[in-house]
Design a protein around this motif. Sequence first.
Motif, PDB file in Angstrom:
ATOM      1  N   VAL A   1      -4.234   6.754  -1.792  1.00 28.11           N
ATOM      2  CA  VAL A   1      -4.578   5.335  -1.849  1.00 28.11           C
ATOM      3  C   VAL A   1      -4.765   4.850  -0.413  1.00 28.11           C
ATOM      4  CG1 VAL A   1      -3.872   3.028  -2.564  1.00 28.11           C
ATOM      5  CG2 VAL A   1      -3.283   5.012  -3.979  1.00 28.11           C
TER       6      VAL A   1
ATOM      7  N   GLU B   1      -6.934  -7.778  -8.094  1.00 28.64           N
ATOM      8  CA  GLU B   1      -6.397  -6.660  -7.310  1.00 28.64           C
ATOM      9  C   GLU B   1      -7.535  -5.909  -6.627  1.00 28.64           C
ATOM     10  OE1 GLU B   1      -3.136  -4.229  -9.308  1.00 28.64           O
ATOM     11  OE2 GLU B   1      -3.830  -5.488 -10.970  1.00 28.64           O
TER      12      GLU B   1
ATOM     13  N   CYS C   1      -7.290   1.939 -12.746  1.00 30.53           N
ATOM     14  CA  CYS C   1      -7.762   3.098 -11.992  1.00 30.53           C
ATOM     15  C   CYS C   1      -7.075   4.363 -12.498  1.00 30.53           C
ATOM     16  CB  CYS C   1      -7.466   2.927 -10.498  1.00 30.53           C
ATOM     17  SG  CYS C   1      -8.487   1.684  -9.678  1.00 30.53           S
TER      18      CYS C   1
ATOM     19  N   GLU D   1      -6.143   1.770   0.580  1.00 26.03           N
ATOM     20  CA  GLU D   1      -5.743   0.359   0.699  1.00 26.03           C
ATOM     21  C   GLU D   1      -5.413  -0.175  -0.693  1.00 26.03           C
ATOM     22  OE1 GLU D   1      -8.219  -2.358   2.990  1.00 26.03           O
ATOM     23  OE2 GLU D   1      -9.293  -0.635   3.834  1.00 26.03           O
ATOM     24  N   TYR D   2      -4.477  -1.122  -0.703  1.00 28.80           N
ATOM     25  CA  TYR D   2      -4.182  -1.811  -1.961  1.00 28.80           C
ATOM     26  C   TYR D   2      -3.677  -3.215  -1.655  1.00 28.80           C
ATOM     27  CZ  TYR D   2      -1.941  -3.401  -6.205  1.00 28.80           C
ATOM     28  OH  TYR D   2      -1.580  -4.168  -7.286  1.00 28.80           O
TER      29      TYR D   2
ATOM     30  N   THR E   1       0.838  -1.202   0.000  1.00 26.99           N
ATOM     31  CA  THR E   1       0.000   0.000   0.000  1.00 26.99           C
ATOM     32  C   THR E   1       0.866   1.243   0.000  1.00 26.99           C
ATOM     33  OG1 THR E   1      -1.792  -1.134   1.148  1.00 26.99           O
ATOM     34  CG2 THR E   1      -1.746   1.277   1.303  1.00 26.99           C
TER      35      THR E   1
ATOM     36  N   ALA F   1       2.260   1.884  -3.508  1.00 26.31           N
ATOM     37  CA  ALA F   1       1.307   2.157  -4.584  1.00 26.31           C
ATOM     38  C   ALA F   1       1.141   3.661  -4.752  1.00 26.31           C
ATOM     39  CB  ALA F   1      -0.038   1.515  -4.270  1.00 26.31           C
TER      40      ALA F   1
ATOM     41  N   LEU G   1      -5.134  -1.596 -10.362  1.00 23.02           N
ATOM     42  CA  LEU G   1      -4.520  -0.328  -9.984  1.00 23.02           C
ATOM     43  C   LEU G   1      -4.198   0.500 -11.220  1.00 23.02           C
ATOM     44  CD1 LEU G   1      -3.337   1.393  -7.619  1.00 23.02           C
ATOM     45  CD2 LEU G   1      -1.130   0.332  -8.151  1.00 23.02           C
TER      46      LEU G   1
ATOM     47  N   THR H   1      -8.303  -2.225  -4.849  1.00 27.08           N
ATOM     48  CA  THR H   1      -7.776  -0.879  -4.683  1.00 27.08           C
ATOM     49  C   THR H   1      -8.845  -0.001  -4.056  1.00 27.08           C
ATOM     50  OG1 THR H   1      -6.480  -1.165  -6.716  1.00 27.08           O
ATOM     51  CG2 THR H   1      -6.700   1.085  -5.844  1.00 27.08           C
TER      52      THR H   1
END
Length: 660
Positions: free
Chosen positions: A158, A130, A75, A160-161, A3, A6, A72, A132
């Motif tokens: 961001v 994934e 996005c 959470e990832y 996280t 990212a 991700l 995101t």
Amino acid sequence: MTTEAAKLYIAFHGRVIEHLGIDMYQSPVAAIAELVSNSWDADAKTVAVKLPPSLTRDSEIVITDTGEGMSLQQCQDRYLKVGYNRRKDRQSEFTAGGRPVMGRKGIGKFAGFGIADLVVVETVSKDTGERTVFQLDVARLTGEADGYASETLLDVEVVEYSGPDESMRSKHGTTIHLRNLTLKKRPNSDHFRVSMARRFLLMERADEFKVTVDGKAIANEEDVEKIQFSFPADYTEKETPAGLSIDDGWGIEKLSNGEKIRWQFHFYREPIHEDELAGISIFSHHKLSQRPFLFNLSGGLGAQQGTSYLSGRIEADFIDDQEKDLISTERQRINWESDAALPLASWGQERVQTLLRIWKDRRAESKVQAMNARIEPFSQRLGKLERHERRIVDRALTSLAKIAVISDEQFEDLANAILSAWEGGRLRDLIDDLGRTSEMDADALVGILLESKAMNALHAAERVKIQLNLIEGLEERIKNRELENAVRDYIADNPWMISPEWDTFKVEKSLANLMKMVGASSLDTLDGWKGRVDLVLCSGHQLLVIEFMRPGVTADWDHVGRFERYIFSLREAVIANRGGDFTSVTGLMVADNLSRPAGFTEKLSGLRRQGMDATDWPGLLSKAKSQWKDYFDILFDRAPGDGRMQALASSDVDSSNPES
């Protein structure tokens, strides 16, 4: 990747958020409709919209879909790329699931900022698994604290990832949380569902796309019982336009430029008062592209009043397929000045004008048929008129039926008023003129309505004056000692003399029948009973028992007590006889004089509170006159400027001639 590692960014000036979200999507329906469109383009099978139960600091609106979700990188490349054109970038007019793509401008994702200051996006990719979660804060994006954000690249938080995960792929979809809501009031769920449905032509044609609001599905369901005519289904063979085909109630036609459209118009029984329903809406690829309107028609329309009854939908996909975008950014209107839109505008103007003329004729025909059905109750009255008079009244009723804006109920009232006016020798010239008029403007109609209102009030006021004169006549009989049977019979025939509210009462002549109806045979054993009820009146489920004291007798405690026992005993019998005709019993005792010992006045007050009254003749008649005078005042206020009413108020009516 973790996280912390990212990274995402958004590449545009912060001021754009205001233009594309805050300023253009301040309606919750408009804002959420854009997000639902994105779910359609993501091949979601379901979209669930959850509205907050109330508006507080922590309230949020949540939109959850089962679409393909985003990785991700997607996005970044799709959601955070302002102006991302799905059709061009993917080089296809259809989604992977075969749906026609709704999105084009790449800005609908910011619609949430029209009603919220914080947008949180949680998405799981169908391809990679994934997950995101990122958020967009309008204050940070627009740089409200330090002026507008102007960085070429603006970091996006961001939250959470988690990287690719095969087990997560089945949980694909996107959830959007709209927080820090800027709404002034909470949207009503039922109204929201209806408004949302009217922005799409999806529900009836897309079996694998279900949208719910607070757990209930939206649907394009018409209020069938409110629709009077539906086109093209209600065309006659002669009326049907050349080249029209009909499919499941929808008309299919080709415009002058060769483009195909589908359409369906409805005329409602009553004027439409909802902005989202009144007029013609245009959809492209199932999505609203033009709010309800009338193709910019104004004035000079045949049957123009019909426009307030008209609602319709047109499906014109070609409008959204042009190289140059013809639909406004907020998808509220089409650029009708463009060459591509002109054939649809021309078709729409011609079709609306034609259908308005058909509606006018059809509405008049319907009115005449309804009139013929309703005229039957008046047939006996019409039969009493001379032949030439019947023709005049018939013509007047037919002319009235052609006034399309009059509802069935109003027509019935006015038809009855016309007959009453003719019978009373009033408004004969006006009624004759009405019968000779093929067209009637609004001013003439208003004149008739006002005259009818004054006429009805005048008729009622004349009757009230007669009642007052008759009460005065009864006072003379009382003074002349014309008691007891003659007065009792007189009141039995005219119960309204006691009170206007008793105008509907009728005499129950058989005491034995009364006892049977209330199941009161046991009254025969009551001390002092001996069938001593002088007069019983009934109306509906109510009984009114009247006892007239002998002339010259002063009512005292004993008389009142015995009268009270009669009424209580009858009430007990009525309660015991649950299946009988009556549910309530009231009483009235009338004497020449009332005794006035200590406490007697309080006793009479208590009786009145229990639905029993004991009074003398002057008191009874004085109360009756007062009530009828109050009623006359009410009627006078309905037409205070009418000279006939003013003359009536300042003179007496001959009580021997009720028709005067």
